[in-house]
Design a protein around this motif. Structure first.
Motif, short mmCIF file in Angstrom:
data_model
loop_
_atom_site.label_atom_id
_atom_site.label_comp_id
_atom_site.label_asym_id
_atom_site.label_seq_id
_atom_site.Cartn_x
_atom_site.Cartn_y
_atom_site.Cartn_z
N VAL A 234 75.37 -17.23 50.45
CA VAL A 234 75.00 -18.01 51.45
C VAL A 234 75.35 -19.37 51.28
O VAL A 234 75.48 -20.15 52.26
N GLY B 160 74.77 -16.01 57.34
CA GLY B 160 74.50 -17.40 57.63
C GLY B 160 73.77 -17.70 58.63
O GLY B 160 73.67 -16.81 59.86
N SER B 161 72.78 -18.61 58.65
CA SER B 161 71.81 -18.78 59.97
C SER B 161 71.22 -17.48 60.32
O SER B 161 70.96 -16.62 59.63
N THR C 219 68.55 -19.43 56.81
CA THR C 219 69.61 -19.03 56.22
C THR C 219 69.41 -18.15 54.96
O THR C 219 70.10 -17.22 54.54
N CYS D 298 67.44 -24.52 59.15
CA CYS D 298 68.86 -24.43 58.36
C CYS D 298 68.61 -23.56 56.97
O CYS D 298 68.89 -22.36 57.10
#
Length: 344
Positions: free
Chosen positions: A265, A290-291, A160, A156
């Motif tokens: 982010v 994001g991601s 990110t 994660c």
């Protein structure tokens, strides 16, 4: 169906408690993963507080071991060490999916928890559990040498922060700022340093200054000191804002050099106010990320393995999950909680 044990919130803003549920039998392209470690993310708190479907099993950053593979799976076998992130499927046919950027699937990717899985119609349940079943395509070999507990948050926080830094060319000759030194920020600091950039950590309190330098910062700026912030004007090619609490971004736009980019982010509640002149003067860019998709996630894991990057963690037993969530909510962690699901 496979019988699974886990930890679930049974109503909005409720405590997590042990819960038994089922996952589907393996489809031909599925794998079954024994969850050994699962990171605790601030988005888990948000889902528990604001989710709409309960019981809710959180957790979207996992490492573990393959238990079984579907009949069509060739890339994995039982016993392989693997990692799983916050996306476990996508349409596979839209332009982003075909480009390996499944996180931007035009039909929205299937998230690790809190979604309905289109393949079986069941709610997705997260990694605070004994096993996970998902397509092999969204499962990643865990590189040798990466501690599986410290590597779980890479799925994660790692992707990110890695993804936007790669996209905007962070590397030698670039000056990069990292805003915030929490679960996202401390990993961003390590990655930016390993990419070869000059890295500056922005922090509200100087009690983290020494640790920031140990993790790779070349300089530390106190963001609450107007004089220090004024001195940063025009310094940065790229700034990554990882803060999840409301704050002003204009000082960071001022800190950008001409053609610089501020990428957000962190996800603070409420709107972000921007003075248009902060963007116009110097042709600056305000962006978000994001991601990441499958290709970039594999690249991130290999990069982190090559540079010895894992999260700084505090390991907790599953029965301490409510304590971990409560402490995370008040930012009492350096820098990521990870649940040891083998201690269940």
């Amino acid at each position: 169906m496979r019988n699974i044990s886990g930890w679930a919130a049974h109503h909005r803003n409720g405590p997590l408690a042990p819960w038994n549920f089922t996952r589907r039998d393996l489809l031909p392209d599925d794998v079954a993963v024994r969850v050994d470690y699962c990171g605790v993310c601030s988005s888990d708190i948000s889902a528990i507080r604001h989710g709409s479907t309960f019981p809710l099993v959180p957790g979207h950053e996992m490492t573990g071991e393959i238990l079984e593979v579907g009949s069509a799976v060739t890339d994995f076998r039982a016993g392989d060490k693997v990692a799983v992130g916050n996306i476990i499927d996508s349409c596979g046919t839209c332009p982003p999916c075909r480009a390996g950027r499944e996180n931007w699937c035009e039909h929205f990717p299937t998230l690790t928890y809190g979604n309905t899985d289109p393949k079986d119609g069941l709610p997705t349940r997260g990694g605070y559990s004994s096993q996970y079943v998902l397509p092999a395509k969204f499962t990643y070999h865990l590189p040798e040498g990466l501690d599986p507990a410290g590597a779980a948050p890479l799925m994660c926080a790692g992707i990110t922060t890695y993804s936007p830094m790669r996209r905007w060319g962070v590397g030698p000759g670039k000056t990069v700022g990292v805003v915030g030194m929490g679960g996202l920020g401390h990993i961003a600091l390590k990655i930016a340093h390993s990419l070869g950039a000059e890295v500056v950590q922005f922090t509200r309190t100087m009690d983290k200054a020494a640790e920031a330098r140990e993790l790779g910062a070349h300089d530390v700026v106190l963001s609450t000191d107007d004089q220090q912030m004024t001195a940063q004007a025009g310094r940065f090619d790229f700034i990554l804002d990882t803060v999840g609490a409301p704050h002003s971004i204009d000082p960071y736009l001022t800190a950008l050099a001409m053609d610089g980019t501020l990428c957000v982010v962190g996800i603070p509640e409420g709107d972000i106010a921007v003075n248009p002149l902060s963007l116009i003067q110097g042709a600056k860019t305000l962006a978000g990320a994001g991601s990441g998709g499958t290709a970039e996630t594999r690249e991130m894991l290999d990069f982190c393995a090559g540079h010895g990057i894992t999260a700084e963690i505090e390991l907790m037993r599953p029965d301490q999950v409510n304590q971990a969530l409560e402490r995370l909510a008040r930012n009492d962690v350096r820098y990521r909680f990870v649940l040891d699901m083998t201690a269940a």
